[in-house]
Design an enzyme around this catalytic site. Structure first.
Site: not given
Ligand SMILES: [Zn+2]
Length: 344
Positions: A6, A284
């Site tokens: 991610h 992320e």
């Molecule tokens: Zn994301």
């Protein structure tokens, strides 16, 4: 090998946003429309945008490969119409392709889809196919709410979405369920809208027979699955009350959660209640939370540190860091083989 499932291109050169600003201005006044569909961004600009950010953090944190997609909050499918979304999506995906071509050992692509409110999801199939077959991407980000916070599309389990799922199954690619920015002031994008969507998607899957219809369809629910792990007893109990099969049977062959949870107790809980086979390492980065936690002196989103600290076996950690990603993204193996062959 450590695969971060991610990552978004949040540090793209400013020309990308300039294009988008011009595109949005052109919606109100056609004389202001973006003059060209081609972005004037050099390879050196791309390198500079990554060297001090994602690549530096990969090296510092000891991760190898990031499954990389366009900036999620900028997808903004609610802006303009289908043509607006398609043009913007292709430009963003092509830029990810350039990143992956420049750094094939560090990034592999996942695409944005040209969704638009009220438009049939099947209209995203051609762009998905282009990205997978022509650009070598291995998955997509699917926005369950193209309206940007008003939730007026049918649930992800509705037949409305099925033709797109057929294409995903045919191409053997998973989707990360990922909303974009929120234009509803009730929902902060990364603090509320994202987490709500993760939780919402899980409950939709729980109440449906989607995976009877598509036994090989796979979704990654990001941000640790939203509220799901913390409320695992609620979801198990709801499934039981609703006379649904146990969650292992109902959806855990098809639904996976990432580790974008930004503190150790959260990761401890995640790995305690969710089967290890269903957890993919993700951070992320550079993304939703960019600062350093004064209590630890480390970046909140350095999620590898939390997993390293867990009392799990080496085999379980390898599942989280590598094996599960290879299983969920089968096209990854070919990409990694190609990189290896090119190095020989
Ligand atoms: Zn994301």
């Amino acid at each position: 090998m450590i695969i971060d499932c991610h990552g978004h291109y949040t540090t793209a050169p400013g020309e990308l946003q300039k294009f988008r600003d011009a595109q949005i201005a052109g919606l109100k006044d056609s004389s202001l429309a973006a003059p060209s569909d081609k972005l004037n961004i050099s390879d050196d600009q791309i390198r500079a945008s990554l060297e001090g950010a994602q690549l530096k953090l990969q090296r510092e944190r000891g991760t190898d490969l990031t499954i990389f997609s366009p900036r999620a909050s900028a997808m903004a499918h609610h802006i303009g119409n289908e043509a607006t979304s398609l043009k913007w999506t292709r430009i963003c995906n092509d830029l990810i392709h350039r990143v992956c071509t420049l750094y094939p050992e560090n990034f592999v692509g996942v695409c944005q889809l040209p969704q638009s409110p009220g438009v049939a999801p099947v209209n995203s199939s051609a762009e998905l196919e282009r990205c997978v077959k022509e650009l070598g991407f291995i998955g997509c980000n699917l926005n369950p709410d193209p309206s940007g916070g008003h939730w007026n599309s049918p649930p992800l389990t509705d037949r409305h979405w099925y033709p797109l799922y057929e294409k995903m199954v045919e191409l053997d690619v998973p989707a990360m369920v990922h909303v974009s920015s929120s234009c509803n002031p009730n929902f902060h994008a990364t603090g509320a809208h994202y987490i709500n969507a993760d939780t919402t998607a899980f409950m939709q899957f729980l109440t449906s027979d989607l995976f009877n219809d598509f036994p090989t369809l796979r979704f990654i629910i990001p941000h640790g699955g939203g509220a799901v792990p913390f409320h695992w007893g609620r979801y198990r109990g709801l499934a039981q009350d609703l006379k649904r099969p146990p969650l292992e049977e109902l959806l855990l062959k098809n639904v996976f959660l990432d580790t974008c949870v930004y503190h150790l107790p959260g990761i401890e809980l995640l790995t305690k209640v969710i089967p290890i086979d269903n957890i993919l390492f993700g951070s992320e980065m550079v993304g939703a939370v960019r600062g350093i936690d004064p209590r630890t002196g480390h970046y909140y989103d350095d999620t590898k540190r939390y997993i390293d600290a867990l009392p799990l076996s080496a085999a379980d950690k390898k599942k989280i860091f590598e094996d599960n990603a290879r299983r969920v993204y089968p096209r990854l193996a070919n990409k990694l083989d190609a990189v290896k062959a090119a190095k020989r």
